[in-house]
Enzyme design. Structure first.
Site, short mmCIF file in Angstrom:
data_model
loop_
_atom_site.label_atom_id
_atom_site.label_comp_id
_atom_site.label_asym_id
_atom_site.label_seq_id
_atom_site.Cartn_x
_atom_site.Cartn_y
_atom_site.Cartn_z
N ASP A 100 -1.74 20.43 -21.90
CA ASP A 100 -1.79 19.89 -20.28
C ASP A 100 -2.10 20.37 -19.03
OD1 ASP A 100 0.38 18.34 -21.87
OD2 ASP A 100 1.85 19.51 -20.36
N ARG A 101 -3.04 19.99 -18.17
CA ARG A 101 -3.66 20.19 -16.81
C ARG A 101 -3.24 21.41 -17.10
NH1 ARG A 101 -6.82 17.78 -11.80
NH2 ARG A 101 -4.87 16.35 -12.71
#
Length: 294
Positions: A126-127
């Site tokens: 995920d970011r």
């Protein structure tokens, strides 16, 4: 160049019998510069023993200067490149961001180094999660990893800084994850749309209202760690979406610290490790009742 050892030998002797046009001193210089790998690891000792079946790789020419990357490269060979992705950087593009992604940056990097150089996405983070991400450098490697990823991966290890201190200090969480219409994951009842998720955890150190957790995923579901830590009553610091009350570092305090897997080319087990950011530990300095850090 790449060879498979057929009988017991030493490294220098093996190279002298397989490399043409190089003197003994040339070969020793190549070893000293770290241009030889045995089973994927750089070896500089000329008398290092070799056994049948080992793979020896050598770069017999000086590599051109590499373009700069905004993140560390943990490992690279002819098939893969493994990076330490910073928090806040997407692995691949989404609807809002197409350029500032690890994939786009690495694609440019490879194209500058080698004509036709490319990277291929194998898995992603995920970011807001930092840490170890592996990319393939050719389609063959991508297919080999992805065709049986879950069986090939031996460990997906994470470090998470959570609010409070779990009791007991180690254990596991098992639930069935579901997704709302707004893409929020939650633990719910089993059923056709639910996915079983299992997360093992261990407290590494605790103090100052936080605990640093070592986490091992038995399953790899979307937002699994974030949901399970929240289910325990100890959400990850900075994770407002899953009920965290604090944001001490201005980021989600989750880091992928180890990816251990079986190399599809050699069959050898490889481990790629990135230590968690130093502020994670600073925030859980051991208190009087805390557990000493390890």
């Amino acid at each position: 160049m790449r060879w498979t050892v057929e009988e017991t030998d030493t490294l220098l002797s093996f190279l002298l019998s397989h490399v043409t046009g190089k003197s003994r001193n040339n070969i020793k210089s190549i070893l000293a510069r770290g241009q030889v790998r045995v089973e994927g690891k750089v070896v500089r000792q000329f008398d290092s023993p070799l056994a049948a079946g080992m793979v020896v790789e050598a770069v017999l020419w000086a590599e051109p200067p590499r373009p700069e990357l905004p993140f560390p490269v943990l490992f690279e060979d002819q098939d893969i490149i493994v990076i330490d992705k910073p928090a806040g950087l997407l692995t691949i593009a989404n609807d809002k961001e197409k350029v500032r992604t690890a994939y786009h940056i690495l694609t440019d990097y490879m194209a500058q180094r080698t004509k036709g150089g490319r990277v291929f996405v194998v898995h992603r983070l995920d970011r807001d999660t930092s840490g170890v991400v592996l990319f393939a450098k050719n389609e063959e490697a991508k297919r080999a990893f992805q065709s049986d990823w879950d069986q090939r991966v031996r460990r997906r290890g994470y470090r998470a800084l959570v609010e409070g201190v779990p009791d007991p200090e180690q254990g596991y969480v098992k639930s069935f994850l579901r997704e709302t219409s707004t893409h929020l994951m939650y633990s719910g009842a089993p059923g056709r749309d639910a996915k079983e998720a299992i997360t093992h955890y261990r407290t590494v150190c605790a103090g100052g209202g936080y605990a640093l957790m070592d986490i091992d995923l038995e399953t790899g579901r979307k937002n699994q760690i974030r949901v399970h830590m929240s289910d325990l009553g100890h959400p990850i610091a900075g994770d407002k979406q899953y009920k965290a009350k604090t944001n001490p570092l201005g980021r989600l305090c989750l880091h992928a610290n180890e990816l251990r897997l079986i190399d599809p080319r050699t069959g050898a087990e490889r481990s790629f490790v990135s230590r968690e950011p130093a502020p994670f530990r600073r925030l859980c300095r051991t208190g009087g009742a805390g557990k000493k850090g390890v």
